[in-house]
Design an enzyme around this catalytic site. Sequence first.
Site, PDB file in Angstrom:
ATOM      1  N   ASP A 142       0.793  -1.211   0.000  1.00  0.00           N
ATOM      2  CA  ASP A 142       0.000   0.000   0.000  1.00  0.00           C
ATOM      3  C   ASP A 142       0.834   1.274   0.000  1.00  0.00           C
ATOM      4  OD1 ASP A 142      -2.850   1.262   0.684  1.00  0.00           O
ATOM      5  OD2 ASP A 142      -1.351   2.201   1.982  1.00  0.00           O
ATOM      6  N   ALA A 170      -4.878   2.306  -0.793  1.00  0.00           N
ATOM      7  CA  ALA A 170      -4.696   1.619  -2.066  1.00  0.00           C
ATOM      8  C   ALA A 170      -5.165   0.175  -1.967  1.00  0.00           C
ATOM      9  CB  ALA A 170      -3.228   1.676  -2.492  1.00  0.00           C
ATOM     10  N   ASP A 171      -4.824  -0.509  -0.893  1.00  0.00           N
ATOM     11  CA  ASP A 171      -5.304  -1.878  -0.688  1.00  0.00           C
ATOM     12  C   ASP A 171      -6.829  -1.927  -0.675  1.00  0.00           C
ATOM     13  OD1 ASP A 171      -2.815  -3.067  -0.481  1.00  0.00           O
ATOM     14  OD2 ASP A 171      -2.761  -3.012   1.707  1.00  0.00           O
ATOM     15  N   LEU A 172      -7.424  -1.062   0.129  1.00  0.00           N
ATOM     16  CA  LEU A 172      -8.870  -1.098   0.293  1.00  0.00           C
ATOM     17  C   LEU A 172      -9.586  -0.736  -1.001  1.00  0.00           C
ATOM     18  CD1 LEU A 172      -9.075   0.607   3.805  1.00  0.00           C
ATOM     19  CD2 LEU A 172      -9.290  -1.826   3.291  1.00  0.00           C
ATOM     20  N   GLY A 175      -9.414  -3.607  -3.497  1.00  0.00           N
ATOM     21  CA  GLY A 175     -10.374  -4.651  -3.157  1.00  0.00           C
ATOM     22  C   GLY A 175     -11.800  -4.256  -3.480  1.00  0.00           C
TER      23      GLY A 175
END
Length: 398
Positions: A142, A170-172, A175
């Site tokens: 991230d 960025a991860d969230l 997803g």
Amino acid sequence: MTQDATITGLPLSGLRVLDLTVARAGPTCVRHLADWGAEVIRIAPPSADAGDITGDQDGFDYQNLHRNKRAMQIDLKTEAGKAIFFQLAATADVVIENMRAAVKFRLGVDYASVSAVNPRIVYGSISGFGQDGPYGHRAGVDQIAQGMGGLMSITGVPGAGLVRVGIPIADLTAGNLLALAVMMALYDRTRTGRGRWVHTSLLEVMVFMLDFQASRWLLAGEVAGQAGNDHPTSIPTGVYPTADRPIALAASSPRMWERFCDALDKPEWKTRPGWNTRDGRSADRAAINAAISEVTRTKPSLHWIEILDPAGIPCGPINTIDQTFGDPQVQHLQMAKPVAHPRLGDQKLVRNPINMADVDWDIRNATPDAGQHTDAVLAELGHSPDDIAKLRAARIVQ
């Protein structure tokens, strides 16, 4: 799928999802599907928790990410383990993975391989930088995406150094957007009868999430910088002191600015030269913010919220996380949902934020232990107890 595994009354009931994800971005995608009724089978290698940045399976992060799933442990590096995976893939609707781009090909569980046994499969992937290109081979996390994607350059107070956002945005976002892509591909499958590969990356979603800051550069040639708590273009919008704790407020449109001045008992601000136009307020933001702060610091936060809210001025306190979950509106929205874990006891996990009319949503099952459902799923596939015992003895499953 057994009757017990079938979720009725939820919009994704009847879908089977194979979850090959690790860390956070992939599990965030799968969590949406699991929360809304899909039967999710999480497939991890034996002793999978080692090296997973979300920590041990009893930790708060892991428990919040992997609820509403079944869990298996299969060694996909073995032919026998891979054969079990393809047995499952033949019955599945969706596969989700977020390995390095090349790993799924090395394991032989890539989209082309899975599609060969199940042409209806929707295969979702998240990588650090894309599935190909000069950085396609790189591992990504991230904060690297926040930096390379430009977000850190516009976050924080001017002159105070670069700052990452306080959540793995960025991860969230990767997803969340992959879950959207999966649903679009499933809808397309109703017309074509075939699945497809959908994928995104941390870098792509981070550039996408720059949004108007990106368009400032692309369309106006402006390189945005740090603006602290001020909105980059709409003044006044920011954080202001009160007698107890800071509040955030936004009064940038002409009508809101006039109502704001009246609410603060400062009608003269409406006609002050330079403050009576949006461009003028933007140019003189430091003086405006200082003047507002001199007024707001004289009374507590609730006083100002009770004055500004009837005037139609968006405003609210700056909460710590414990204060957020103590907020009456957050409690009304039931953002902390209870679930009983058979081993860890009663828990509260973060509710899925999507609301759907006439659908009762709840966290149906706490996060399973690694491999908790291995034997049950193998039995559903037709493996006998002796077969399962041999697979366990060989550490093909766990």
